[in-house]
Write a protein that holds these residues in place. Structure first.
Motif, PDB file in Angstrom:
ATOM      1  N   GLN A 182      38.265  15.503  43.668  1.00 29.94           N
ATOM      2  CA  GLN A 182      37.974  15.608  41.901  1.00 29.94           C
ATOM      3  C   GLN A 182      38.702  14.703  41.656  1.00 29.94           C
ATOM      4  O   GLN A 182      38.864  14.223  40.049  1.00 29.94           O
ATOM      5  N   ARG A 207      33.858   6.975  40.323  1.00 28.92           N
ATOM      6  CA  ARG A 207      34.395   8.223  39.215  1.00 28.92           C
ATOM      7  C   ARG A 207      33.006   8.484  38.768  1.00 28.92           C
ATOM      8  O   ARG A 207      32.384   7.381  38.266  1.00 28.92           O
ATOM      9  N   ALA A 231      32.060  16.589  37.441  1.00 25.53           N
ATOM     10  CA  ALA A 231      33.025  15.762  37.702  1.00 25.53           C
ATOM     11  C   ALA A 231      33.462  16.329  39.401  1.00 25.53           C
ATOM     12  O   ALA A 231      35.043  15.656  39.456  1.00 25.53           O
ATOM     13  N   GLN A 248      31.130  21.328  37.278  1.00 25.39           N
ATOM     14  CA  GLN A 248      31.180  20.107  37.137  1.00 25.39           C
ATOM     15  C   GLN A 248      31.146  20.015  35.899  1.00 25.39           C
ATOM     16  O   GLN A 248      30.620  18.993  35.114  1.00 25.39           O
ATOM     17  N   ARG A 278      33.487  18.217  32.659  1.00 28.52           N
ATOM     18  CA  ARG A 278      35.083  17.499  32.738  1.00 28.52           C
ATOM     19  C   ARG A 278      35.905  18.282  31.532  1.00 28.52           C
ATOM     20  O   ARG A 278      35.519  18.879  30.826  1.00 28.52           O
ATOM     21  N   SER A 328      35.114  18.010  27.712  1.00 25.88           N
ATOM     22  CA  SER A 328      34.185  18.636  27.816  1.00 25.88           C
ATOM     23  C   SER A 328      33.432  19.835  26.613  1.00 25.88           C
ATOM     24  O   SER A 328      34.602  20.643  26.884  1.00 25.88           O
TER      25      SER A 328
END
Length: 335
Positions: free
Chosen positions: A56, A104, A109, A281, A283, A286
């Protein structure tokens, strides 16, 4: 073995979770995105409970001490193997000395590195998952560090084959939301009717932003304050991942994989199990839209996930049979 060359904070060994110990105050832990783990192990023909590395924080890189198969699932991230681009959601084979580097993600995520046969870390309370707050399980009960060498259960290479990611196969949208907003279906919980009418309307009508005060324990949302009709005092109750609690600030908290085993904040709703991978998932920063559904719709969503997995397994089996007939010298296919 695999050797950790580069890692960030809180990357750890996880599996499907430590079940059956919540009554003793031990949280489930395990991967945040269970569907990604299931797919990663399926690609490698691993046991369903085989442990992986949950990533992560990026970049992340490992070297392979011997030839072995691996897969990377979760989001979608640029990756290289021995300097050459490779794709997530594929079973691949690394040679001895190869270096896998994961950047990344451009979508999602978290990424999950699964190894053929799984990681051979100690089983603690029926699981190989890292309990970060308790400091046990996984690899020495802590996040991974540069220089760690993780043993493997066995060594085997794999057929090069891929899967259609769940984000494509199980896409979910709601009217009035953009493609960047994650839609989560939720079922009203025990204390739902204790909130004001305005709060209930607000709950499902706005985009809630995931704040920086979020981790594997819980995601804190902001977008307004939810208020109760009148103050209440609740007894502590059992907590599981997906429960949405509302503390005195009025900003909801969604319990995640490392959720506390008990709590006392009012429960307004619960994210259905079939959508927890979507939240994993999402982020920090978000937005999520909380869409009310009933139990029947929640069960139907779970059936959709199972259908996706069954179809993926069927296609992989057919491809492996085809591969065994024609032998090597093939190109990777997507099931």
């Amino acid at each position: 073995m695999i050797r950790i060359l580069e890692t960030g904070m809180l990357n750890s060994v996880q599996d499907a979770g430590r079940l059956g110990y919540r009554h003793l105050g031990v949280s489930t832990s395990g991967v945040m995105d269970r569907l990604a783990l299931q797919c990663g192990n399926m690609l490698l023909n691993n046991p369903a409970e085989a442990a992986c590395i949950e990533i992560q924080t990026f970049p992340f890189s490992v070297s392979f001490g011997s030839q072995t198969g691996f897969s990377v699932t979760g989001g979608h991230a640029p990756m290289t193997l021995d300097g050459k681009p490779v794709l997530p959601w594929f079973a691949l084979c690394a040679r001895q000395g190869d270096v896998l580097r994961i950047e990344r993600p451009v979508a999602g995520a978290r990424m999950y590195l699964c190894i053929a046969g799984g990681l051979d870390v100690p089983v603690v309370l029926a699981s190989r998952s890292t309990q970060l707050r308790g400091g046990f399980g996984g690899w020495q009960g802590r996040p991974l560090q540069q220089g760690d060498e993780l043993p493997l259960c066995n060594l085997s290479c794999v057929e090069e084959v891929g899967l259609v990611p769940p984000a494509q196969a199980l896409a979910l949208k709601a009217e009035g939301t953009d493609e960047k907003t994650v839609v989560l279906r939720v079922i009203p919980a025990t204390d739902y009717t204790l909130f004001t009418g305005d709060s209930l309307k607000q709950f499902g009508a706005i985009g809630w932003q995931i704040t920086a005060q979020s981790d594997r324990v819980g995601y804190r949302l902001k977008g307004g304050a939810l208020r109760m009709r009148e103050p209440v005092e609740l007894r502590s109750y059992g907590v599981v991942p997906g429960i949405i609690q509302v503390p005195p600030s009025g900003e909801p908290i969604i319990q995640m994989a490392d959720a506390n085993t008990a709590g006392g904040y009012p429960r307004i709703a619960t994210v259905i199990e079939a959508d927890l991978w979507r939240l994993a998932q999402a982020r920090i920063g978000s937005f999520v839209r909380l869409q009310l559904c009933d139990h029947a719709q929640g069960l139907a969503a779970a059936e959709d996930v199972q259908t996706y997995l069954k179809n993926a397994q069927k296609n992989l089996m057919l491809y492996r049979k085809s591969f065994s007939r024609r032998g090597a010298g093939h190109t990777g296919k997507q099931a």
